[in-house]
Design an enzyme around this catalytic site. Structure first.
Site, mmCIF file in Angstrom:
data_model
loop_
_atom_site.group_PDB
_atom_site.id
_atom_site.type_symbol
_atom_site.label_atom_id
_atom_site.label_comp_id
_atom_site.label_asym_id
_atom_site.label_seq_id
_atom_site.Cartn_x
_atom_site.Cartn_y
_atom_site.Cartn_z
ATOM 1 N N GLU A 8 -6.561 -10.866 -7.284
ATOM 2 C CA GLU A 8 -7.708 -9.986 -7.521
ATOM 3 C C GLU A 8 -7.848 -9.663 -9.003
ATOM 4 O OE1 GLU A 8 -7.538 -7.778 -3.144
ATOM 5 O OE2 GLU A 8 -6.937 -6.682 -4.941
ATOM 6 N N SER A 60 0.847 -1.192 0.000
ATOM 7 C CA SER A 60 0.000 0.000 0.000
ATOM 8 C C SER A 60 0.882 1.241 0.000
ATOM 9 C CB SER A 60 -0.896 -0.005 1.241
ATOM 10 O OG SER A 60 -1.481 1.267 1.451
#
Length: 467
Positions: free
Chosen positions: A298, A285
């Site tokens: 994902e 992140s």
């Protein structure tokens, strides 16, 4: 460029027209920006066509030799990235033919004898789908072997099996990995079936009704590895069933990978903690330094929508086309090319993730500490003692409810306590209530017992080995 009358002398079809094509029309109708992916197949088909024209006397030996040399030169240029693509030549087929003329002159103008771009495109597309189907079958075979390796390494690790995302029955990690292998095996079989069905050559169908020239369609078919030729030119030049078949196989594969990706996205969370995916397949992140995000999984999940969209896009193109060829069919290629590359990347990456990730045995043991997963075993053991299954089901349901109220484990109940619910429970029964026993006792074909898992592995290995 226009000829003396203002026509389209640069176009292969330009003799009929009296003015040049509008530039915006050229850009709207061009396909060279994407169909250059067919260059290998186009050269392969042209080589076979030229050899056939020589055989039937429509090319002289010297002409055929120069054409083959020119095609070799073009192949080199394509491979090393120096081929001079031209947008005004519309597509890969015209680009190659024009370049061939630049290299060898007049013989290049004879290469299109008895051939239309309609049957040429159909051939190239079939060869492309054959190549990609074989590629996918090979990648899936490698993926399945990775899962076989994981299954054997973790054959004794016990984990909860789920239905409705609720713990259901204990299984082994070996059984779990082979469940995903079964899905991939069906995917591989679908791609192999596409390969087997694409065994007829459309070349020689011409624009739609063949040619009056004395060609030998079977000679071309054999040289390209086909077993025969298509039976109707009107159908052959417009047939895109095989593209739809490939996209269907790609959709099914994507659905399988997407479901698995969702599973491991959950399993890699702190709440589950069942699987540890290597850092090289995770991302971080920009704001939260602690994060390990399963972005690859994902994206595999997300790209499934893209592949499904390509399948629907092709079906929409095909749904209202009259016989035979229509320019709408140019739109099939971007759907096919992108879907093929998407599933190739997804399989390649997921195979590596599946083979290099580790299931956390300690965390799985913690998850198994609530032994309600053994409830089905208890009901079946009562059936073995002569209790009707529906009655046994109700008895065990009451036992589970009792354990929940008392915060007890099923395995902690004494024989005396069990018999308060049913006198049918045998002596020292509580001792057999373990997840390991539950797995071992399911020793039937398709079951999770280690010997059954190994037997199925050997069957799959024989299929992969072609035996």
């Amino acid at each position: 460029m226009p000829d003396q009358d203002g026509g389209n002398s640069e176009k292969l079809w330009g003799g009929r027209f009296s003015e040049p094509t509008d530039r915006e029309v050229e850009m709207f109708t061009q396909s060279i920006s994407f169909d250059r992916a067919l260059w290998r197949q186009d050269i392969k088909g042209s080589r076979a066509h030229a050899a056939m024209l020589l055989k039937v006397g429509l090319l002289a030996h010297e002409e055929e030799r120069r054409i083959q040399e020119g095609l070799s030169r073009i192949e080199e240029e394509m491979t090393n990235g120096t081929f001079p693509y031209r947008d005004e030549y519309e597509d890969i087929h015209m680009n190659i033919e024009k370049r061939l003329f630049e290299l060898v002159g007049t013989p290049a103008q004879k290469l299109h004898t008895a051939r239309s771009r309609n049957d040429q495109v159909s051939l190239d597309l079939r060869l492309y789908v054959i190549d990609r189907s074989r590629e996918m079958a090979g990648l899936l075979a490698e993926f399945i072997r990775v899962l076989i390796g994981q299954s054997r390494r973790m054959r004794d690790l016990i984990l909860p099996g789920y239905t409705h995302l609720q713990q259901a029955q204990p299984i082994s990690a070996g059984y779990y990995f082979m469940a995903h292998a079964e899905r991939l095996l069906r995917d591989r079989q679908r791609f192999l079936e596409i390969d087997r069905r694409l065994n007829l050559s459309p070349l020689g169908s011409g624009a739609l009704a063949g040619t009056t020239l004395p060609i030998d369609r079977n000679h071309v078919a054999r040289s390209l590895g086909f077993s025969g030729v298509t039976g109707n030119g009107l159908d052959a030049v417009s047939d895109r069933d095989f593209v739809a078949d490939f996209l269907h196989a790609a959709v099914m594969l994507s659905l399988h990978l997407s479901g698995w990706a969702e599973e491991w996205i959950l399993w890699s969370t702190r709440e589950f903690g069942f699987v540890r995916i290597p850092d090289r397949y995770m991302t971080g992140s920009s704001m939260m330094p602690q994060k390990r995000n399963p972005d690859v999984l994902e994206l595999i999940r997300g790209k499934t929508g893209r592949v499904i969209g390509h399948y629907m896009g092709l079906a929409t193109i095909l749904k209202g086309l009259p016989l035979s060829y229509n320019r709408d069919l140019q739109e099939d290629k971007e759907h096919l090319f992108d879907a093929a590359e998407t599933v190739r990347q997804s399989v390649t990456l997921f195979s590596r993730i599946a083979g290099e990730s580790v299931l956390d045995g300690e965390r799985l043991r913690e998850a198994l500490s609530g032994d309600e997963l053994l409830a089905t075993d208890m009901a079946e053991d009562l059936v073995r003692e002569g209790v009707p299954f529906r009655e046994a089901h109700a008895i065990v349901g009451r036992i589970v409810a009792y354990c929940e109220r008392e915060r007890r484990k099923l395995a902690s109940l004494t024989d005396e306590e069990l018999r308060t619910f049913s006198p049918a429970f045998p002596e020292q029964y509580a001792r057999v209530l373990t997840p390991e026993n539950a797995v071992r006792r399911r020793n039937l074909p398709g079951g999770p017992a280690p010997e059954q898992v190994e037997a199925r592995i050997r069957e799959i290995e024989r299929e992969l080995d072609g035996r």
